[in-house]
Write an enzyme that holds these catalytic residues in place. Structure first.
Site, short mmCIF file in Angstrom:
data_model
loop_
_atom_site.label_atom_id
_atom_site.label_comp_id
_atom_site.label_asym_id
_atom_site.label_seq_id
_atom_site.Cartn_x
_atom_site.Cartn_y
_atom_site.Cartn_z
CB SER A 125 -0.87 0.01 1.25
OG SER A 125 -1.49 1.26 1.41
CE1 TYR A 149 -3.66 -2.62 5.60
CE2 TYR A 149 -3.25 -0.30 5.08
CZ TYR A 149 -3.58 -1.59 4.67
OH TYR A 149 -3.82 -1.83 3.35
CE LYS A 153 -1.34 -4.12 3.21
NZ LYS A 153 -1.79 -5.46 2.77
P1 NAD Z 1 -10.99 -6.75 1.54
O1 NAD Z 1 -11.14 -6.73 3.02
O2 NAD Z 1 -12.18 -6.52 0.70
O3 NAD Z 1 -10.30 -8.12 1.08
C1 NAD Z 1 -9.39 -8.82 1.90
C2 NAD Z 1 -9.86 -10.25 1.93
O4 NAD Z 1 -8.98 -11.03 2.75
C3 NAD Z 1 -11.26 -10.42 2.52
O5 NAD Z 1 -12.04 -11.22 1.64
C4 NAD Z 1 -11.04 -11.14 3.85
O6 NAD Z 1 -12.12 -11.98 4.19
C5 NAD Z 1 -9.76 -11.89 3.57
N1 NAD Z 1 -8.94 -12.19 4.75
C6 NAD Z 1 -8.53 -11.34 5.72
N2 NAD Z 1 -7.80 -12.01 6.64
C7 NAD Z 1 -7.71 -13.29 6.22
C8 NAD Z 1 -7.10 -14.44 6.73
N3 NAD Z 1 -6.42 -14.43 7.89
N4 NAD Z 1 -7.22 -15.61 6.06
C9 NAD Z 1 -7.92 -15.66 4.89
N5 NAD Z 1 -8.54 -14.60 4.36
C10 NAD Z 1 -8.43 -13.42 5.02
O7 NAD Z 1 -9.84 -5.70 1.18
P2 NAD Z 1 -9.36 -5.17 -0.25
O8 NAD Z 1 -9.70 -3.75 -0.32
O9 NAD Z 1 -9.82 -6.10 -1.29
O10 NAD Z 1 -7.81 -5.28 -0.04
C11 NAD Z 1 -7.04 -6.39 -0.50
C12 NAD Z 1 -5.60 -6.20 -0.10
O11 NAD Z 1 -5.13 -4.99 -0.66
C13 NAD Z 1 -5.39 -6.09 1.41
O12 NAD Z 1 -4.18 -6.75 1.74
C14 NAD Z 1 -5.26 -4.61 1.63
O13 NAD Z 1 -4.47 -4.31 2.75
C15 NAD Z 1 -4.57 -4.17 0.34
N6 NAD Z 1 -4.81 -2.75 0.01
C16 NAD Z 1 -6.10 -2.30 -0.11
C17 NAD Z 1 -6.33 -0.94 -0.39
C18 NAD Z 1 -7.73 -0.40 -0.50
O14 NAD Z 1 -7.89 0.81 -0.45
N7 NAD Z 1 -8.76 -1.22 -0.68
C19 NAD Z 1 -5.23 -0.07 -0.55
C20 NAD Z 1 -3.95 -0.59 -0.44
C21 NAD Z 1 -3.74 -1.93 -0.15
#
Ligand code: NAD
Ligand code: UDP
Length: 342
Positions: A125, A149, A153
């Protein structure tokens, strides 16, 4: 070609990544514990690209479960998106975040160690940069995360660097996402926050839909042209394409190579610009009120996206209009998110 193991594939970004991969005929093996998502998201992805997804309900901290999945499936690479992502919550529960995000990744790596998978794409991120000294932010900018958080990362990026240094069979790409918004153009999958949204676009959508009375714009006195904060919003479909480009780049990477790549558009958009564009392209009002600044917000943050273009041949194509249109199509067709009957 082997399958792609997609952790967190039922989530917002994961479902779009799987839709793009499956749409290109790549088989996905989705592992998700549904802590922040629903199996319905995967069912919807399957309706867009039938037959190409194996789904396992499992926690990435469950070593035995991961080993069993990897023994059964022929995976060639992994896109690791599973994780908890609420910045504020990470401040409140830092141990929970470390356990899920960092220990979870270490457990995944332990399971992969016994498999033949050595190609790893990680969802990092832009939050690792913290408060930018200057913009646009390129990948050499100092990293100073401001929350547990963000620290998770950065720690995971470090673990992956150590892994590849110790065993050059690994090839790694850390993708530092900027602000993913929007939805699949079909309106079938999208972002489905379980709580009151923290992020701007889902709040705008829910306000337009009447689920929220009005949008609070956090601060109109920033040193920007219209006084509101500037971010690099990137269409989630462009982001998904970026993962396909990353997998391709890993094919031609050197053994032991670790790349860190921003996924952003390189263009900054203010809060007002986004809200006004949303109203204009969708022909709907978003009642708003100016309120105090949100603590911790940086005035301006956007990417230098040069490295992604040079190393992966990827750049964002979709406009802010596309983002607003597609976000609203998803919201208006699914007013209750995945709880809405399809
Ligand atoms: P999200 O919460 O929609 O998706 C994350 C998924 O991981 C969910 O389906 C959740 O159920 C699953 N999960 C969490 N912990 C778990 C575990 N221990 N075992 C199995 N599954 C697990 O989030 P997103 O927005 O789709 O983000 C996806 C990734 O991208 C994340 O790692 C997040 O940190 C990163 N990210 C997101 C953003 C954003 O703005 N959405 C920005 C930068 C980075
Ligand atoms: N924002 C806002 N009202 C909201 C949510 C967000 O004005 O209800 C602003 C926020 O202050 C920031 C921008 O929108 O300037 C993007 O916020 P978001 O939380 O989506 O992303 P981040 O700040 O993490 O980059």
């Amino acid at each position: 070609m082997g399958s792609v193991l997609v952790t967190g594939g039922a989530g917002y970004i994961g479902s779009h990544v799987m839709a793009v991969l499956a749409g290109q005929g790549r088989r996905c093996v989705c592992v998700d514990n549904f802590s922040n998502s629903s199996p319905e998201a995967v069912a919807r992805v399957r309706s867009l690209a039938p037959g190409a997804i194996a789904l396992y309900e499992a926690d990435i901290r469950d070593l035995a479960a991961l080993r069993a999945i990897l023994a059964k499936e022929d995976c060639a690479s992994v896109i690791h998106m599973a994780g908890l992502k609420a910045v504020g919550e990470s401040v409140e529960f830092p141990e929970r975040y470390h356990d899920n995000n960092v220990r979870g990744t270490q457990c995944l790596l332990e399971a992969l160690h016994d498999s033949s998978v050595r190609r790893f794409v990680f969802s990092s991120s832009a939050t690792v940069y913290g408060i930018p000294e200057r913009v646009p932010l390129d990948e050499t900018a100092p990293t100073r995360p401001q929350s547990p958080y963000g620290e998770n990362k950065l720690e995971i990026e470090g673990v992956l660097a150590g892994l590849a240094a110790g065993d050059p069979a690994w090839r790694v790409i850390n993708l530092r996402y900027f602000n993913p918004v929007g939805a699949h153009p079909s309106g079938t999958i999208g972002e489905d926050p379980s709580d009151i949204p923290n992020n701007l676009m889902p709040f705008v959508c829910q306000t337009a839909a009447g689920r929220r009375e009005r949008l609070a714009i956090f601060g109109a006195d920033y040193p920007t042209a219209d006084g509101t904060c500037i971010r690099d919003y990137i269409h989630v479909m462009d982001l998904a394409d970026g993962h396909v480009a990353a997998l391709r780049a890993l094919d031609s990477a050197a053994d032991g190579e670790v790349m860190t790549v921003n996924l952003g558009t390189g263009r900054g958009v203010s809060v007002l610009e986004l809200v006004n564009t949303f109203e204009r392209v969708n022909g709907i009002r978003v009642p708003r009120v100016y309120s105090d600044r949100r603590p911790g917000d940086v005035p301006v943050c956007y990417a230098d996206a040069t490295r992604a273009r040079r190393t992966m041949g990827w750049s964002a194509r979709r406009t802010i209009e596309d983002m607003c249109r597609d976000a609203w199509r998803w919201q208006s067709r699914n007013p209750e998110g995945y709880a809405t009957a399809s």
